[in-house]
Design a protein around this motif. Structure first.
Motif, short mmCIF file in Angstrom:
data_model
loop_
_atom_site.label_atom_id
_atom_site.label_comp_id
_atom_site.label_asym_id
_atom_site.label_seq_id
_atom_site.Cartn_x
_atom_site.Cartn_y
_atom_site.Cartn_z
N PHE A 27 77.26 -21.69 -76.11
CA PHE A 27 78.32 -20.72 -76.78
C PHE A 27 77.10 -21.04 -78.05
N GLY A 28 77.00 -22.21 -78.20
CA GLY A 28 76.74 -22.75 -79.89
C GLY A 28 74.93 -22.34 -80.28
N ASN A 29 74.26 -21.94 -79.99
CA ASN A 29 73.04 -21.51 -80.04
C ASN A 29 73.32 -19.69 -80.03
N VAL A 30 74.33 -19.18 -79.73
CA VAL A 30 74.63 -17.92 -80.36
C VAL A 30 75.22 -17.58 -81.32
N ILE A 31 76.36 -18.98 -82.14
CA ILE A 31 77.19 -19.01 -82.76
C ILE A 31 75.76 -19.20 -84.11
N LEU A 32 75.32 -20.44 -83.95
CA LEU A 32 73.86 -20.86 -84.58
C LEU A 32 73.02 -19.29 -84.81
N ARG A 33 72.48 -18.13 -83.96
CA ARG A 33 71.40 -17.50 -83.95
C ARG A 33 72.57 -16.53 -84.76
N TYR A 34 73.79 -15.54 -85.00
CA TYR A 34 74.86 -14.87 -84.67
C TYR A 34 74.86 -15.27 -86.48
N PHE A 35 75.40 -16.66 -86.94
CA PHE A 35 75.16 -16.45 -88.65
C PHE A 35 74.75 -17.07 -89.47
N TRP A 36 73.66 -17.77 -89.17
CA TRP A 36 72.14 -18.27 -89.20
C TRP A 36 71.23 -18.51 -89.20
N GLY A 37 71.11 -16.98 -88.02
CA GLY A 37 69.64 -16.70 -87.72
C GLY A 37 68.27 -17.85 -87.05
N THR A 38 68.97 -19.10 -86.36
CA THR A 38 68.10 -19.58 -85.70
C THR A 38 69.14 -19.95 -84.35
N GLY A 39 68.54 -21.20 -84.10
CA GLY A 39 69.06 -21.76 -83.06
C GLY A 39 68.61 -23.43 -82.01
N TRP A 40 69.03 -23.39 -81.27
CA TRP A 40 68.76 -24.44 -80.54
C TRP A 40 67.30 -23.96 -79.30
N VAL A 41 66.23 -24.94 -79.89
CA VAL A 41 65.47 -24.37 -79.03
C VAL A 41 65.85 -25.59 -77.43
N VAL A 42 66.22 -26.21 -77.30
CA VAL A 42 66.24 -26.67 -76.38
C VAL A 42 67.39 -25.96 -75.73
N SER A 43 68.61 -25.11 -75.70
CA SER A 43 69.65 -24.96 -75.03
C SER A 43 69.33 -24.07 -74.32
N GLU A 44 68.08 -23.03 -73.67
CA GLU A 44 68.31 -22.20 -72.74
C GLU A 44 67.48 -23.36 -71.19
N GLU A 45 67.02 -24.55 -71.22
CA GLU A 45 66.40 -24.67 -70.77
C GLU A 45 68.14 -26.25 -69.87
N LEU A 46 68.02 -27.41 -71.37
CA LEU A 46 69.08 -27.51 -70.50
C LEU A 46 70.02 -26.70 -69.97
N SER A 47 70.58 -26.09 -70.48
CA SER A 47 71.73 -24.95 -69.56
C SER A 47 71.48 -24.48 -68.29
N ARG A 48 70.76 -24.28 -68.27
CA ARG A 48 69.49 -24.10 -66.39
C ARG A 48 70.02 -25.08 -65.73
N LEU A 49 69.33 -26.53 -67.08
CA LEU A 49 69.22 -27.34 -66.04
C LEU A 49 70.41 -27.70 -65.30
N LEU A 50 71.79 -27.95 -66.44
CA LEU A 50 72.59 -28.20 -66.10
C LEU A 50 73.62 -27.53 -64.78
N PHE A 51 72.65 -26.33 -65.08
CA PHE A 51 73.52 -24.72 -64.11
C PHE A 51 73.00 -25.84 -63.01
N VAL A 52 72.34 -25.60 -62.08
CA VAL A 52 71.40 -26.65 -61.24
C VAL A 52 71.95 -27.70 -60.59
N TRP A 53 72.59 -27.97 -61.54
CA TRP A 53 73.36 -29.79 -60.77
C TRP A 53 74.43 -28.99 -60.83
N LEU A 54 75.40 -28.29 -61.26
CA LEU A 54 76.96 -27.64 -61.15
C LEU A 54 76.88 -27.37 -60.05
N VAL A 55 75.97 -26.10 -59.89
CA VAL A 55 75.56 -25.57 -58.11
C VAL A 55 75.50 -26.75 -57.37
N CYS A 56 74.86 -27.29 -57.48
CA CYS A 56 74.47 -28.13 -55.99
C CYS A 56 76.10 -29.54 -56.29
#
Length: 160
Positions: A27-56
């Motif tokens: 959500f933070g990455n979406v807001i940053l991209r929508y309003f400021w045209g930027t984003g967190w580089v780490v967002s996709e990788e971190l959310s994928r890692l958290l998802f793996v652990w969430l599922v496990c």
């Protein structure tokens, strides 16, 4: 509070943290991209890692509570010794599947120790360790379920 309940609450807290981290990242990455045209580089990788652990972690909790998908059409209709035999056969097959899961996960963890993620520079073993921990915890729960069965504990009672 029993140790099993304490572990369950700890796992549920980890689930909440993983979910919160994913929401903040995405959500933070979406807001940053929508309003400021930027984003967190780490967002996709971190959310994928958290998802793996969430599922496990979720799969481990579901296994401990007996809420995994199962095919019990035959076993619920059979009573007595055949029911016990089928239950132990199912446990043996689960143990075999968990052995292969743990063995394969351990191989992936060892390989992942030498490889790094492109953005966060974490060892890839951190992601693979999710399935290793899941398999090990499920194996312990399977042994506890078998022990409870040997003691004659009824199905309605909670596991530790």
């Amino acid at each position: 509070m029993r140790a099993g309940q304490l572990l369950r609450h700890g796992a549920e807290a980890l689930l909440a943290l993983c979910l919160m981290g994913m929401v903040v990242c995405v959500f933070g990455n979406v807001i940053l991209r929508y309003f400021w045209g930027t984003g967190w580089v780490v967002s996709e990788e971190l959310s994928r890692l958290l998802f793996v652990w969430l599922v496990c972690i979720s799969a481990t909790l579901a296994f401990g509570e007996g809420k995994h998908l199962g095919f019990d059409l035959v076993t619920t209709r059979v009573k007595g010794a055949p029911s016990t035999l089928l239950r132990w056969l199912a446990r043996g097959l689960m143990a075999l599947a968990l052995y292969y899961l743990i063995d394969g996960s351990w191989s992936q963890v060892r390989v992942g120790l030498d490889s790094r993620s492109p953005v966060m520079n974490l060892p890839l073993a951190v992601g693979a360790a999710g399935t290793l921990v899941m398999g090990a915890c499920m194996a312990v729960l399977l042994v506890l379920q078998a022990w409870d069965d040997l003691r004659g504990k009824t199905d309605g009672e909670e596991l530790p």
